[in-house]
Design an enzyme around this catalytic site. Structure first.
Site, PDB file in Angstrom:
ATOM      1  N   HIS A  82       0.854  -1.188   0.000  1.00 62.80           N
ATOM      2  CA  HIS A  82       0.000   0.000   0.000  1.00 62.80           C
ATOM      3  C   HIS A  82       0.886   1.232   0.000  1.00 62.80           C
ATOM      4  O   HIS A  82       1.836   1.317   0.769  1.00 62.80           O
ATOM      5  CB  HIS A  82      -0.910   0.032   1.225  1.00 62.80           C
ATOM      6  CG  HIS A  82      -1.750   1.269   1.277  1.00 62.80           C
ATOM      7  ND1 HIS A  82      -2.941   1.385   0.596  1.00 62.80           N
ATOM      8  CD2 HIS A  82      -1.540   2.469   1.873  1.00 62.80           C
ATOM      9  CE1 HIS A  82      -3.438   2.585   0.795  1.00 62.80           C
ATOM     10  NE2 HIS A  82      -2.609   3.266   1.562  1.00 62.80           N
ATOM     11  N   ASP A 161     -15.459   2.166   6.096  1.00 61.60           N
ATOM     12  CA  ASP A 161     -14.415   3.119   5.705  1.00 61.60           C
ATOM     13  C   ASP A 161     -14.920   4.050   4.609  1.00 61.60           C
ATOM     14  O   ASP A 161     -14.634   5.247   4.618  1.00 61.60           O
ATOM     15  CB  ASP A 161     -13.151   2.394   5.239  1.00 61.60           C
ATOM     16  CG  ASP A 161     -12.098   3.405   4.797  1.00 61.60           C
ATOM     17  OD1 ASP A 161     -11.648   4.191   5.657  1.00 61.60           O
ATOM     18  OD2 ASP A 161     -11.762   3.452   3.606  1.00 61.60           O
ATOM     19  N   ARG A 168     -15.106  12.335   6.622  1.00 62.18           N
ATOM     20  CA  ARG A 168     -13.855  13.006   7.019  1.00 62.18           C
ATOM     21  C   ARG A 168     -13.435  14.011   5.966  1.00 62.18           C
ATOM     22  O   ARG A 168     -12.954  15.098   6.277  1.00 62.18           O
ATOM     23  CB  ARG A 168     -12.740  11.966   7.199  1.00 62.18           C
ATOM     24  CG  ARG A 168     -12.874  11.151   8.470  1.00 62.18           C
ATOM     25  CD  ARG A 168     -11.925   9.967   8.444  1.00 62.18           C
ATOM     26  NE  ARG A 168     -10.536  10.346   8.346  1.00 62.18           N
ATOM     27  CZ  ARG A 168      -9.569   9.580   7.813  1.00 62.18           C
ATOM     28  NH1 ARG A 168      -9.863   8.386   7.334  1.00 62.18           N
ATOM     29  NH2 ARG A 168      -8.340   9.998   7.765  1.00 62.18           N
ATOM     30  N   SER A 183      -8.176   3.608   8.703  1.00 63.97           N
ATOM     31  CA  SER A 183      -8.750   3.594   7.362  1.00 63.97           C
ATOM     32  C   SER A 183      -7.931   2.698   6.432  1.00 63.97           C
ATOM     33  O   SER A 183      -8.465   1.837   5.733  1.00 63.97           O
ATOM     34  CB  SER A 183      -8.801   5.039   6.831  1.00 63.97           C
ATOM     35  OG  SER A 183      -9.051   5.058   5.464  1.00 63.97           O
ATOM     36  N   LYS A 187      -8.795  -1.793   5.409  1.00 66.79           N
ATOM     37  CA  LYS A 187      -8.946  -2.313   4.045  1.00 66.79           C
ATOM     38  C   LYS A 187      -7.929  -3.417   3.770  1.00 66.79           C
ATOM     39  O   LYS A 187      -8.234  -4.426   3.131  1.00 66.79           O
ATOM     40  CB  LYS A 187      -8.789  -1.167   3.040  1.00 66.79           C
ATOM     41  CG  LYS A 187     -10.009  -0.239   3.065  1.00 66.79           C
ATOM     42  CD  LYS A 187      -9.836   0.971   2.193  1.00 66.79           C
ATOM     43  CE  LYS A 187      -8.973   2.015   2.834  1.00 66.79           C
ATOM     44  NZ  LYS A 187      -9.080   3.361   2.345  1.00 66.79           N
TER      45      LYS A 187
END
Ligand code: URA
Length: 435
Positions: A82, A161, A168, A183, A187
């Site tokens: 990620h 999320d 947000r 968050s 995932k």
């Protein structure tokens, strides 16, 4: 549960119990907690923070808000990468087939770009016919059969999320370490991974402005990932300069292909190999990083990941004839023009933020989540810090939808490049890791 009381507790700096956090997340996801109350809670969290236990509870509650990916037992470990996002960050594209060829399964759930940072799904959308919206079942099938998939989050994965992030985004509560950690990790945990490598970027075009802030976020995510049973590491990388020489969806797909063919830009190749090497060490497939890097390099240079890329395109429905036709074109955008150096000099700076803004303004990025983007536009042949450019030499090329937007880009771009009369060291890309 008295939700108002919970909001007041957080407002007053007290901690929330695990079951309270789960109840809040469940109620908001199922429409039983109004957005104004969740917004108030998020603002309270923004100012008061969440401790480690609260962050873990929030992450797991969000992960469990929907479907998770389940895979059958298999000797191939499940891994993913990620990135916190940047300009020209196309690492996922060459990395996925490389990891498959190294013997991993890669259920890479990716996102779209917003603002100036690019998104992997937008890049893949520039490949004719390539499908990124897949059902959970199809993801599982392709991963088992092909070794990996790059696709979007399904409607049923981590819905909490999706809803919380959207809130947000419009309440000024995005930049909070615990909320970002929850968050991102919710995932990734929904993919049921064995190992995860995080690329946490810092600099003008990154989420985190400084190396210290990036390190703090990396530490929080690595610690939580490990606590949740995923072998997690992070690399800290510079995002003051774009990654590679191309920014813009189709141009980045093309550059990824050059990386798979062994000719890609050095910084992109380095980061791809570094991520792969960390995952090899994390999963016990290599004794140390030096050995792992040699293993990853040999695999990339064997040409096998390039062939696996083709298999991935087939598995995700790409129109291979149209893809080859598109690849053969010199450019997908109607207008291509160079930005020339006003004098000879060494490149001291190529500002990622300005490049990102120009790509977005050309139509390659979006201002709102729903906006359509033009996949053909962008910038390529970017000169990099440390390189010499002759007077009249190319600093970069603009790919635009028409002459007018090309002119506008050419007016903005000179501010991105700084030239000096003295030799400059190439920009350092990797600034450390968090294990
Ligand atoms: N990316 C995410 O997915 N979530 C955040 O909160 C920030 C970046």
């Amino acid at each position: 549960m008295n939700f108002l009381r919970l909001i007041e507790r957080k407002r007053d700096g007290q901690t929330l119990a695990d079951d309270a956090i789960r109840a809040l997340v469940r109620a908001f996801t199922t429409g039983n907690l109004p957005a104004y109350q969740m917004a108030a809670l998020l603002m309270a969290v923004y100012f008061r923070g969440l401790n480690r236990e609260e962050t873990t509870a929030l992450t797991l509650a969000m992960r469990d808000s929907g479907e998770t990916l389940q895979f059958p037992p298999d000797p191939r470990p499940l891994v993913d990468k990620h990135s916190t996002g940047g300009i020209g960050d196309k690492v996922s594209l060459p990395l996925t087939p490389l990891l498959i060829c190294l013997g991993f399964r890669v259920p890479m759930i990716s996102g779209r770009g917003l603002g100036i940072t690019g998104g992997t799904l937008d890049k893949l959308d520039s490949i004719p016919g390539f499908q990124t919206l897949l059902s959970t079942k199809r993801i599982q099938k392709i991963v088992q059969r092909t070794g990996g998939v790059i696709c979007g989050q399904t409607e049923r994965m981590v819905p909490a999320d999706k809803k919380i992030y959207a809130l947000r985004d419009v309440t000024g509560t995005v930049p909070n370490l615990s909320l970002i950690t929850a968050s991102i990790l919710s995932k990734k945990l929904a993919e049921n991974l064995d190992a995860l490598i995080l690329d946490v970027k810092f600099g003008t075009a990154a989420f985190m402005p400084t190396l210290a802030a990036a390190r703090q976020l990396a530490r929080a995510m690595v610690s939580l990932g490990r606590q949740c049973g995923v072998r997690t590491r992070a690399v800290l990388t510079d995002m003051n300069t774009p990654l590679g020489r191309a920014a813009g969806n189709w141009l980045e797909v093309k550059e990824s292909l050059t990386c798979l063919e062994g000719q890609g830009p050095a910084d992109l190749r380095t980061l791809v190999l570094t991520c792969a090497a960390h995952l090899l060490v994390q999963t016990g497939r290599a004794a140390n990083l030096a050995v792992a890097r040699r293993q990853a390099t040999a695999c990339l240079d064997s040409g096998a990941p390039r062939r696996t890329w083709d298999a991935m395109l087939r598995a995700q429905g790409a129109d291979l004839k149209a893809w080859h036709r598109k690849l053969a074109q010199p450019a997908a955008a109607p207008t291509v023009c160079p930005l020339k150096a006003p004098q000879g000099g060494w490149i001291a700076r190529c500002d990622a933020r300005i490049i990102g803004e120009v790509v977005r303004d050309l139509g390659g990025g979006r201002q709102t989540q729903e906006a359509a983007i033009n996949h053909a536009v962008g910038i390529d042949q970017m000169a990099k810090p440390g390189e010499w450019v002759e007077r009249g030499g190319v600093l970069c090329r603009v790919h635009a939808a028409d002459g007018q937007s090309a002119e506008a880009a050419l007016a903005q771009l000179p501010a991105a490049f700084q030239l000096t009369a003295h030799p400059v060291k190439p920009a350092r890309l990797i600034w450390g890791s968090v294990r």
